[in-house]
Design a protein around this motif. Structure first.
Motif, PDB file in Angstrom:
ATOM      1  N   ASP A  36       4.381   1.587  43.699  1.00  0.00           N
ATOM      2  CA  ASP A  36       3.322   2.485  44.166  1.00  0.00           C
ATOM      3  C   ASP A  36       2.138   1.613  44.578  1.00  0.00           C
ATOM      4  O   ASP A  36       1.166   1.438  43.839  1.00  0.00           O
ATOM      5  CB  ASP A  36       2.927   3.455  43.055  1.00  0.00           C
ATOM      6  N   ARG A  39      -1.502   3.216  44.719  1.00  0.00           N
ATOM      7  CA  ARG A  39      -2.118   3.502  43.413  1.00  0.00           C
ATOM      8  C   ARG A  39      -2.559   2.224  42.700  1.00  0.00           C
ATOM      9  O   ARG A  39      -3.697   2.121  42.246  1.00  0.00           O
ATOM     10  CB  ARG A  39      -1.120   4.278  42.530  1.00  0.00           C
ATOM     11  N   TRP A  40      -1.649   1.249  42.598  1.00  0.00           N
ATOM     12  CA  TRP A  40      -1.939   0.127  41.716  1.00  0.00           C
ATOM     13  C   TRP A  40      -2.637  -1.032  42.407  1.00  0.00           C
ATOM     14  O   TRP A  40      -3.345  -1.806  41.752  1.00  0.00           O
ATOM     15  CB  TRP A  40      -0.658  -0.325  41.012  1.00  0.00           C
ATOM     16  N   GLN A  43      -5.935   1.165  44.748  1.00  0.00           N
ATOM     17  CA  GLN A  43      -6.942   1.793  43.892  1.00  0.00           C
ATOM     18  C   GLN A  43      -7.317   0.896  42.706  1.00  0.00           C
ATOM     19  O   GLN A  43      -8.460   0.477  42.577  1.00  0.00           O
ATOM     20  CB  GLN A  43      -6.439   3.143  43.374  1.00  0.00           C
TER      21      GLN A  43
END
Length: 233
Positions: A36, A39-40, A43
């Motif tokens: 991901d 996300r990781w 973000q």
């Protein structure tokens, strides 16, 4: 006249001060399979890096835009395993060969691009073709004197993919800073390293599959230290 000269000097000094306070511009390229990335990296890691107050991170998964982005970039972070076209490869090569810093995270140290062997040879110093089962394993700092390992526990561990990272004997070499040891097989592999290059500072971190790493204090410290080192901060 003295008053005008003084005002001019004040304006010049203020301009220099403002210039020094500008954040260092980072381009982070993510995207691909098995992770991901948004996300990781887009973000969580972006937040971690920007928490220092020294950097401005632009995250993208549009690899076709790499040449345009690099014109406004001071430091490049690659995390992706998706394709990069010939124009993007050429832009990255030009960027690094000019001496700009390069940080490679997790998926970017893989042998991703068969059409770009110079990437692994010159910028990774080898690479990974497989990893052990997702599990907790132990990491050991083997070079505590290096700036990237400052403030990092001598021994730490969390669940992650232990990449079977192998240096290429044909490359100019890597300096291993942290090793990971498999619980299942006792095999040891580099997990944090620097890559020897004639002009650019290059570092690699093979850790970073999901929240177990990205939200761990040891990982965040390594990430910030690596960015600082690559940026000459």
């Amino acid at each position: 006249m003295k008053l005008l000269a003084g005002l001019a000097l004040l304006l010049i000094t203020a301009g220099h001060a403002l210039g020094q306070n500008k954040p260092i511009r980072i381009l982070m390229v993510g995207g691909g399979g098995s992770h991901d990335f948004a996300r990781w990296y887009g973000q969580e890691d972006k937040k971690t890096i920007e928490s220092t107050g020294k950097y401005s991170v632009t995250y993208t998964e549009q690899t076709d835009s790499i040449p345009a982005y690099l014109k406004q970039t001071d430091l490049l972070v690659l995390t992706n395993n998706q394709p990069i076209n010939a124009q993007g490869q050429a832009a990255i090569t030009k960027f690094v060969e000019k001496g700009h810093g390069l940080l490679l995270l997790h998926a970017a140290v893989w042998y991703n691009w068969e059409d770009w062997p110079a990437y692994n040879l010159n910028y990774v110093g080898g690479g990974s073709r497989s990893h052990e089962t997702f599990q907790e394993f132990k990491d050991y700092v083997v070079n505590p004197a290096h700036p990237i390992t400052q403030g990092v526990p001598a021994k730490f561990g969390f669940k992650d993919e232990l990449y079977r990272h192998v240096p290429d004997p044909a490359a100019k070499g890597i300096e291993v800073l942290v090793i990971g040891q498999s619980i299942e097989t006792d095999a040891v592999y580099p997990v944090v390293f620097t890559v020897k290059h004639r002009k650019a500072k290059i570092a690699g971190i093979t850790l970073g599959h999901d929240e177990h790493s990205h939200q761990h204090e040891a990982y965040k410290k390594l990430l910030i230290n690596a960015v600082n080192w690559v940026a000459n901060e």
